[in-house]
Write an enzyme that holds these catalytic residues in place. Structure first.
Site, short mmCIF file in Angstrom:
data_model
loop_
_atom_site.label_atom_id
_atom_site.label_comp_id
_atom_site.label_asym_id
_atom_site.label_seq_id
_atom_site.Cartn_x
_atom_site.Cartn_y
_atom_site.Cartn_z
N HIS A 159 0.90 -1.34 -0.11
CA HIS A 159 -0.05 -0.01 0.01
C HIS A 159 0.91 1.42 -0.09
O HIS A 159 0.32 2.26 -0.02
CB HIS A 159 -0.80 0.04 1.30
N ASP A 194 -2.75 -10.41 -2.65
CA ASP A 194 -2.95 -10.11 -1.40
C ASP A 194 -4.65 -9.85 -1.45
O ASP A 194 -5.25 -9.62 -2.43
CB ASP A 194 -2.33 -8.70 -0.71
N HIS A 196 -6.15 -7.37 -0.53
CA HIS A 196 -6.26 -6.01 -0.74
C HIS A 196 -5.55 -5.50 -1.90
O HIS A 196 -4.55 -6.06 -2.14
CB HIS A 196 -6.04 -5.00 0.44
N ASP A 283 -4.21 -12.92 3.46
CA ASP A 283 -5.58 -12.29 4.13
C ASP A 283 -6.62 -12.63 3.06
O ASP A 283 -7.83 -12.57 3.59
CB ASP A 283 -5.44 -11.02 4.36
ZN LIG Z 1 -4.06 -7.07 2.69
#
Ligand SMILES: [Zn+2]
Length: 341
Positions: A159, A194, A196, A283
């Site tokens: 991120h 991931d 996200h 995740d």
């Molecule tokens: Zn994540």
């Protein structure tokens, strides 16, 4: 395969603050993740070693000097504010970029931190550098001829933009690895699995055609990071067509994820890369606290198998994946699949 981890330094980052739905909650990105992932890597047959100190250069190759000056100094400067908190947390956030650069640490925190999920404590900068050293050492190992290496990065990185922290991430470890691989590889691909969207990674390479960025993730229409990760984001300028997002409906499981990964590999092969970086979040697991997708433990073996079947020199960079019963088994499952394509 070697696994790089600098436990003593990486555990120094111990974030105490996480604001979720308006409440202060315990942070999910805890030092304990290191213990679980080291144990899993070891029992999965990897050889865990300390990374070398690569200094600031590999980090500076993908982050602005202004931002690195901020990361390295802000905690100390923050402590000089009367009544300030132990951790640096932004309280004001501009709609950025076209505004002037503030001198105040409060203003700079707002400028360089995308959200409140990246608090900076006394041990953060040391841990962030150690985490980046893991990625740099894994890239170095692959440049030296290893077929693959695993960087046990924590804090994670995907991120983090060139000049902005966010979502538990400070330095973009996958970008550090990919940029290092460029020394010997004209075309490098990053695949981010991931839960996200890898918005920081996308942002760093958005205008470039030498690094293809691909991300499979929960649809940001209703999931973090919310503002990025849509299929319509395809790159810009020279990078147009070199960013590929595959958002999945919330709750999607193995079948949908593996179908997206097949599409990712089709795009990968059309790019003819000679090296691969995997942003390995765990995740997307059905039992992960973030509960966005429902990939199973055997599903991670299938993901590993497909990525291993590319036969590309590969740096595997740890991203998310939070404490739950199966976190270690999910890493082992991925490693097994990756090494048995
Ligand atoms: Zn994540």
């Amino acid at each position: 395969m070697k696994a790089f981890c600098s436990f003593d330094q990486q555990q120094q980052h111990d974030p105490q603050t996480f604001i979720s739905n308006g409440h202060f909650q315990p942070c999910q990105e805890v030092p304990q993740r290191l213990n679980v992932l080291i144990d899993a890597a070891t029992s999965g047959g990897l050889h865990v070693v300390e990374p070398a100190d690569h200094g600031l250069a590999p980090i500076a190759a993908v982050h602005t000097p202004e931002y690195l000056q901020f990361l390295s100094s802000i905690h100390q400067r923050w402590q000089q504010i009367e009544g300030s908190s132990d951790e640096v947390i932004p309280g004001i956030q501009p709609n950025r970029q076209d505004f002037s650069y503030p001198e105040s640490p409060v203003g700079q925190a707002g400028y360089h931190m995308a959200d409140t999920a990246c608090p900076i404590g006394s041990g953060t900068w040391a841990a962030v550098q150690a985490s980046a050293n893991c990625a740099a050492s894994a890239a170095s190992e692959v440049l030296d001829g290893a077929s693959a290496a695993y960087a046990l990065c924590r804090p994670p990185g995907h991120h983090a933009y060139a000049d902005m922290a966010g979502g538990f991430c400070y330095v973009n470890n996958a970008a550090v690895a990919a940029q290092m691989l460029r020394a010997a590889h004209d075309r490098v691909v990053i695949i981010d699995v991931d839960l996200h969207h890898g918005n920081g990674t996308q942002g760093i390479f958005y205008g470039r055609s030498d690094v293809l960025t691909i991300s499979i993730h929960a649809n940001p229409i209703s999931f973090y990071p919310f503002f990025w990760g849509h299929a319509s984001e395809r790159g810009e300028g020279a990078g147009l067509g070199y960013n590929y997002n595959l958002p999945l409906r919330r709750g999607s499981g193995d079948n949908a994820f593996l179908a997206a990964l097949e599409s990712a590999l089709t795009r990968l092969h059309s790019f003819a890369p000679t090296a691969l970086v995997v942003s390995l979040g765990l995740d997307a697991f059905e039992g992960d606290p973030f509960a966005g997708l429902t990939v199973t433990t055997p599903g991670f073996a299938e993901i590993g198998k497909l990525l291993g079947s590319t036969n590309l020199p590969t740096v595997i960079v740890q991203e998310g994946g939070y404490l739950c019963e199966e976190l270690g088994n999910n890493l082992k499952s991925f490693i097994y699949g990756f090494t048995h394509p």
